[in-house]
Every structure is written in structure tokens, then in C-alpha cells.
Design a protein around this motif. Sequence first.
Motif, PDB file in Angstrom:
ATOM      1  N   ALA A  84     -13.764 -24.303  -3.974  1.00 64.94           N
ATOM      2  CA  ALA A  84     -15.168 -23.997  -4.266  1.00 64.94           C
ATOM      3  C   ALA A  84     -15.543 -24.537  -5.640  1.00 64.94           C
ATOM      4  CB  ALA A  84     -15.402 -22.501  -4.211  1.00 64.94           C
ATOM      5  N   GLN A 137      -6.939 -18.939  -3.102  1.00 68.94           N
ATOM      6  CA  GLN A 137      -7.354 -18.579  -1.744  1.00 68.94           C
ATOM      7  C   GLN A 137      -7.373 -19.816  -0.849  1.00 68.94           C
ATOM      8  OE1 GLN A 137      -8.543 -15.197  -0.839  1.00 68.94           O
ATOM      9  NE2 GLN A 137      -7.984 -16.091   1.120  1.00 68.94           N
ATOM     10  N   GLY A 148     -10.760 -19.226  -5.831  1.00 72.07           N
ATOM     11  CA  GLY A 148     -11.140 -19.103  -4.427  1.00 72.07           C
ATOM     12  C   GLY A 148     -11.200 -17.693  -3.900  1.00 72.07           C
ATOM     13  N   THR A 194     -13.353 -13.817   3.893  1.00 75.91           N
ATOM     14  CA  THR A 194     -13.531 -13.914   2.450  1.00 75.91           C
ATOM     15  C   THR A 194     -14.877 -14.542   2.103  1.00 75.91           C
ATOM     16  OG1 THR A 194     -12.533 -16.113   2.320  1.00 75.91           O
ATOM     17  CG2 THR A 194     -11.037 -14.225   2.179  1.00 75.91           C
ATOM     18  N   THR A 195     -15.250 -14.427   0.853  1.00 71.11           N
ATOM     19  CA  THR A 195     -16.451 -15.117   0.380  1.00 71.11           C
ATOM     20  C   THR A 195     -16.287 -16.619   0.538  1.00 71.11           C
ATOM     21  OG1 THR A 195     -16.709 -13.356  -1.268  1.00 71.11           O
ATOM     22  CG2 THR A 195     -18.087 -15.304  -1.532  1.00 71.11           C
ATOM     23  N   LEU A 196     -15.074 -17.116   0.377  1.00 73.83           N
ATOM     24  CA  LEU A 196     -14.813 -18.544   0.541  1.00 73.83           C
ATOM     25  C   LEU A 196     -15.122 -18.976   1.976  1.00 73.83           C
ATOM     26  CD1 LEU A 196     -13.735 -21.126  -0.822  1.00 73.83           C
ATOM     27  CD2 LEU A 196     -11.457 -20.490  -0.007  1.00 73.83           C
ATOM     28  N   HIS A 197     -14.710 -18.166   2.961  1.00 72.86           N
ATOM     29  CA  HIS A 197     -15.062 -18.459   4.354  1.00 72.86           C
ATOM     30  C   HIS A 197     -16.583 -18.532   4.513  1.00 72.86           C
ATOM     31  CE1 HIS A 197     -10.943 -16.938   5.552  1.00 72.86           C
ATOM     32  NE2 HIS A 197     -11.060 -17.996   6.321  1.00 72.86           N
ATOM     33  N   LEU A 222     -17.146 -14.971  -6.014  1.00 73.26           N
ATOM     34  CA  LEU A 222     -16.190 -16.035  -5.726  1.00 73.26           C
ATOM     35  C   LEU A 222     -15.677 -16.596  -7.047  1.00 73.26           C
ATOM     36  CD1 LEU A 222     -14.887 -17.910  -3.596  1.00 73.26           C
ATOM     37  CD2 LEU A 222     -16.885 -19.381  -3.809  1.00 73.26           C
TER      38      LEU A 222
END
Length: 272
Positions: free
Chosen positions: A42, A131, A181, A219-222, A259
Amino acid sequence: MDRTVVSVLFCFVSYVFQLASTEKNVYNFNGGWETDESKMLARPGICNIDVVDVSKQTFSQKHFEDYYAYVKPVIIKGSTDNTKFRKLCEKTALLERYGDKIVRLSSANTHSYSKRDVELKKYVNEIMKPQTLDTLGNETYYWFGDNDYVEFADLFDQYKAPPYKLPNMHGVYSFGLAAAGTGVPFHFHGPGFGEVIFGRKRWFLYPPEKQPSFNPNKTTLHWLMEEYDNLHQLDKPLECTINEGEIIYFPDRWWHGTLNIDTSVFISTFLG
């Protein structure tokens, strides 16, 4: 060209390169915490939240209450000097003083947090990893909140909280450390401040009446990789990436997801 002019130009260019190199080294140091960009999935995004630099403009308690405290989030720069606290949060210092202390990790999902107690040094050296999209939120453990205020009292005693208050409310600290991440998916609670000590943290926010669509176990990354670009413009969140020494304030019951862009050290002041 005159030799004197050439000499002056050469010195100026050398100074600029030296300054840029110094700034890069300061960033790369990041308190000794990892900043390997090859492991960062990210990146920082836009900032569409009001930003107030207290070192350049007046931002009184009254202004905070009238325009932000109950209405909308704001990014605050230059309000406190936490140099001493930041020094204690460097990787070497934190592990030397607290490496043998037990910290409580929480799973990075919205509901039904699972907990895990480990020594700080074990968390840093073995568990705290960047992450990936292969790991769900309920499978990701990191240190945020659930702090032992007795064992870490001398650390928290050095922290200077944001100078702005809400009437009849007091603050409780929530300290954390997490790899690139990681982050907490959307959730809400009472009002508070979040400050980054090292690293960078990207925040996404929605007002109470506008619940975002998200999978609470991802997750926020997803969410960023799979959902963000597909959002209609009217469904985009308020967002901003805050850097070292910067603070975000969020009002009561505002949805927010976080994130960590880099390995980050951070502290929140929850008001209640």
C-alpha cells in the motif's frame, strides 16, 4: 562562465543533494523500524480532510469545539513536541527497556477480537510481519491497545497528549506497533486522537450515518486492493495519510479503518 559563478553553483547543487540525502536517511531511519518499500503493498493516498498546522496558524480550543469536535475529522500538525517520547519508541530503546514485558496482541478484524499474550521481543522478532493478501484479519495479530499501564508507566508518562479537549471527558492511551500493510478494518467508538510516532498511517473515515460496505474478517489492505477503486465517487471515504508527529482527530461514532504504510509506532487518546 566566470569561475566564481561556477564555484557558487557547484556548492549550491552539492548542498541540495546533501540535504536530500539527509532527509532520505532520516526517513529511512524510522526509529530503526523497517521501511523496506519492496514489502509495501500500500502507498499513501489523497488527503481530503482539513489540515491545520498549529505552528503557522491559530487553532484555539474554541475553534476546535466549534468546527470539528462534534462535526468532522481534522489533521493537526505541530501541536505538541514529543521528541523525548519518540526517542523511547526507537526500536533499540523499546526492546532494551521493555523487550521482556508481556504485550497483548489482538486480531485485526472488526468483531470478536481474539487475544494473544507474548513477550514484546518475540512479537517484534517473530510475529510482526508485513501484511499479505493471503492472510485474513482474524488471522493477523498485532499490538494495539490492551496496554499494561503499570509495566509501561514510565513510557506513557513521557507522552504529551494533544492539547485539545472535549468537555467532561478524559483521555485513555492506546499504544501500538505494527508492520507495513496491517491495520484495523472499519469500526466505530467514541471520539479520539491518533498520533503517529514513527512510520505513516493511512486513515479512511465515514460519518455515523454512512456505514461503509466491508468484510469484517478481511483486512484494510484487502478492502483497499479489492473494493476501493470500485467505489462510486459519492461512496468514497474521507481519507488522509498522517506522518510522524501528526495527529488525526475523529468525532464520536465515526466509522474509521486504518492502514500502516510502513512499520509504524502509534498512540491514540480515546476520549470518554
